[in-house]
Design a protein around this motif. Structure first.
Motif, PDB file in Angstrom:
ATOM      1  N   SER A 250      15.329  94.323  29.631  1.00  0.00           N
ATOM      2  CA  SER A 250      14.527  93.361  28.881  1.00  0.00           C
ATOM      3  C   SER A 250      15.321  92.076  28.697  1.00  0.00           C
ATOM      4  N   GLY A 251      14.679  90.959  28.939  1.00  0.00           N
ATOM      5  CA  GLY A 251      15.336  89.676  28.763  1.00  0.00           C
ATOM      6  C   GLY A 251      16.041  89.154  30.000  1.00  0.00           C
ATOM      7  N   THR A 252      15.861  89.833  31.135  1.00  0.00           N
ATOM      8  CA  THR A 252      16.570  89.424  32.350  1.00  0.00           C
ATOM      9  C   THR A 252      15.627  89.020  33.477  1.00  0.00           C
ATOM     10  N   ALA A 253      14.439  88.573  33.138  1.00  0.00           N
ATOM     11  CA  ALA A 253      13.451  88.254  34.169  1.00  0.00           C
ATOM     12  C   ALA A 253      13.960  87.196  35.147  1.00  0.00           C
ATOM     13  N   VAL A 254      14.610  86.168  34.641  1.00  0.00           N
ATOM     14  CA  VAL A 254      15.096  85.091  35.509  1.00  0.00           C
ATOM     15  C   VAL A 254      16.160  85.615  36.467  1.00  0.00           C
ATOM     16  N   THR A 255      17.147  86.300  35.916  1.00  0.00           N
ATOM     17  CA  THR A 255      18.239  86.794  36.747  1.00  0.00           C
ATOM     18  C   THR A 255      17.768  87.871  37.722  1.00  0.00           C
ATOM     19  N   ALA A 256      16.895  88.757  37.264  1.00  0.00           N
ATOM     20  CA  ALA A 256      16.367  89.789  38.152  1.00  0.00           C
ATOM     21  C   ALA A 256      15.581  89.154  39.300  1.00  0.00           C
TER      22      ALA A 256
ATOM     23  N   THR B  13      12.395  81.498  27.088  1.00  0.00           N
ATOM     24  CA  THR B  13      13.025  80.870  28.247  1.00  0.00           C
ATOM     25  C   THR B  13      12.210  79.662  28.673  1.00  0.00           C
ATOM     26  N   THR B  14      12.846  78.501  28.687  1.00  0.00           N
ATOM     27  CA  THR B  14      12.137  77.292  29.083  1.00  0.00           C
ATOM     28  C   THR B  14      12.113  77.173  30.608  1.00  0.00           C
ATOM     29  N   PRO B  15      11.113  76.484  31.147  1.00  0.00           N
ATOM     30  CA  PRO B  15      11.081  76.259  32.600  1.00  0.00           C
ATOM     31  C   PRO B  15      12.341  75.550  33.093  1.00  0.00           C
ATOM     32  N   GLN B  16      12.867  74.646  32.267  1.00  0.00           N
ATOM     33  CA  GLN B  16      14.066  73.905  32.658  1.00  0.00           C
ATOM     34  C   GLN B  16      15.263  74.848  32.820  1.00  0.00           C
TER      35      GLN B  16
ATOM     36  N   ILE C 231      20.007  85.414  29.604  1.00  0.00           N
ATOM     37  CA  ILE C 231      19.559  86.692  29.053  1.00  0.00           C
ATOM     38  C   ILE C 231      18.813  86.396  27.760  1.00  0.00           C
ATOM     39  N   LYS C 232      17.517  86.314  27.861  1.00  0.00           N
ATOM     40  CA  LYS C 232      16.678  86.041  26.686  1.00  0.00           C
ATOM     41  C   LYS C 232      15.231  86.386  27.032  1.00  0.00           C
TER      42      LYS C 232
END
Length: 238
Positions: free
Chosen positions: A141-147, A95-98, A89-90
């Motif tokens: 906001s901040g949940t692009a990866v998890t979403a 958020t790094t690719p890693q 959540i960031k």
């Protein structure tokens, strides 16, 4: 449709929702196999579950390990996949690719490979149940990866329900559930859970046992496939 005498594999079944699924399945008379990347959690979970439960250490980021695990398990009836580390959540800019790849490795690719290696070993009437999350339909906001992961899991579930039929494939979409997952995801878990719960239609967050009941339904109802079962306290509506 009962789980009595069925062999159920729960990847991520040593803590949180996964352990609640294992405990309810064991109470229903199923033979439970739990897997997790942490051996101490595996040992503790199998001890709490009691006989005839069994546990295995499994790193779901290792495709070869997943293949070997299912080779060892042999034939079984139901697969539940709840594995995943703390949420990212960031902001996208931070958020790094890693970081993003590491979460996808466990939550998406781990689920994909588990289904791939489990499907040939599932007995007639068997099922696969994945896990997504309310962020798939109501991101913050901040949940692009998890979403992105949860949305992908739901699409994967529907596609596999078609491809693997008559094997059933479903996904449970939990909202915020009171488990240890939040300990590493937000700075003050208790405050977060209380504040979030007050905004829900239920005026509280859910429990692991309430979420686990949805997985039990997905496994035991032989007419349910290709669907997403939401258990989120109305989070998608507020």
């Amino acid at each position: 449709m009962a789980l009595t005498g069925k062999k159920i594999v729960i990847i991520g079944g040593t803590s949180g929702i996964g352990f609640a699924v294992a405990r309810q399945a064991a109470a229903a008379g199923a033979h439970v196999v739990v897997a997790s990347s942490n051996q101490d959690r595996v040992d503790a979970a199998t001890k709490r579950l009691g006989e005839p439960a069994e546990g295995h250490r499994l790193d779901v980021a290792d495709g070869d390990a997943i293949a070997a695990f299912f080779e060892q398990v042999g034939e079984f009836d139901h697969l539940v996949y709840t594995a995943g580390e703390s949420l990212v959540i960031k902001p996208l800019s931070d958020t790094t690719p890693q970081e993003a790849r590491a979460v996808f490795e466990r939550r998406f690719w781990g689920a994909f490979l588990a289904a791939k290696h489990a499907a040939p070993r599932l007995r007639p009437g068997g099922s696969i149940t994945f896990s997504s999350g309310v962020l798939a339909v109501r991101p913050m906001s901040g949940t692009a990866v998890t979403a992105g992961i949860t949305g992908g899991i739901e699409a994967l579930s529907r596609a596999l329900a078609v491809e693997l039929a008559p094997l059933r494939v479903n996904v449970v979409r939990p909202g915020v559930i009171h488990t240890e997952l939040w300990d590493g995801s937000v700075p003050d878990p208790q405050a977060f859970l209380q504040d979030h719960g007050s905004e829900l239609l239920t005026r509280r967050v859910g429990t692991a046992e309430e979420a686990a009941a949805a997985y039990q339904f997905a496994m035991s109802n032989a007419y349910v496939t290709g669907t997403t079962i939401a258990i989120d306290g109305g989070a998608a509506l507020v």
